[in-house]
Design an enzyme around this catalytic site. Structure first.
Site: not given
Length: 217
Positions: A182-183
């Site tokens: 996740g980013s």
């Protein structure tokens, strides 16, 4: 290093991980039979996470395409901390189910690259743009428009990968990097650009136009 390379279906960053996951699932099948199902589910998760489909960019040289798959979590007037200018910021949050390959938002030359180590707070939060580990590219188009594209690590992301250097030229949709898990990616465009992305929109790297740069006579 060239920004482009063959990556059929699965990103090269995932080949070793996928091979390990499949090997572990195969060994588990040999030893425990159908109890190995969780291992195969894990291998499927790895496959979907590292998928990297080929895409064709719409629009023309004035189009700014999304550099990442995900959801738009910010569209706002903001200070570009890299070029020290007023700009419009569009932020795209990637969860673990999105494609994590990052593509160039514009046709342009990499004028400068910055890397900043940092924290790992939730990438959906605005403060992640300034506090988290991040890698920024300053891209200049043939008409002189400046676009800043920033890869930002997330809560569980622990590695930002960027394969371009100053002086490299990128085409819209050309792959330049990858973020594991996740980013988010922030894009700063000139204040006179026409932004078409809206808060909450689902966007796709290369395929979705998020803004149009002004046309100069």
């Amino acid at each position: 290093m060239s920004a482009s390379y063959p990556h059929p279906i699965v990103a090269r960053e995932g080949w070793a991980v996928l091979a390990g996951a499949i090997a572990a699932a195969a060994v588990a099948s040999w030893w425990v039979g159908w109890w190995s199902a969780p291992f195969w589910l894990a291998a499927l998760f790895v496959l979907q996470f590292f998928r990297d489909p080929a895409r064709r960019a719409p629009g023309d040289a004035h189009s700014v395409v999304s550099p990442a798959d995900g959801r738009v979590v910010a569209v706002e007037r903001a200070r570009d901390p890299y070029l020290e200018r007023e700009a419009i910021k569009v932020s795209v949050f990637m969860n673990v189910f999105n494609v994590h390959s990052n593509r160039s938002p514009v046709d342009g030359e990499v004028k400068k690259r910055w890397y900043n180590p940092g924290s790992f707070v939730n990438a959906a939060l605005d403060k992640a743009s300034l506090e988290n580990e991040r890698n920024a590219l300053w891209l200049r188009t043939a008409e002189g428009a400046d676009v800043t594209c920033v890869q930002v690590a997330g809560l569980i992301a622990r590695r930002i990968l960027c394969y371009v250097r100053e002086g490299d030229r990128l085409a819209r949709g050309q792959r330049f990097g990858f973020i594991r898990f996740g980013s988010r990616v922030d894009i700063y465009v000139p204040v006179d650009a026409k932004v078409v992305a809206a808060l909450g929109d689902k966007v796709y790297a290369t395929n979705t136009i998020i803004a149009t740069l002004p046309r100069h006579a």
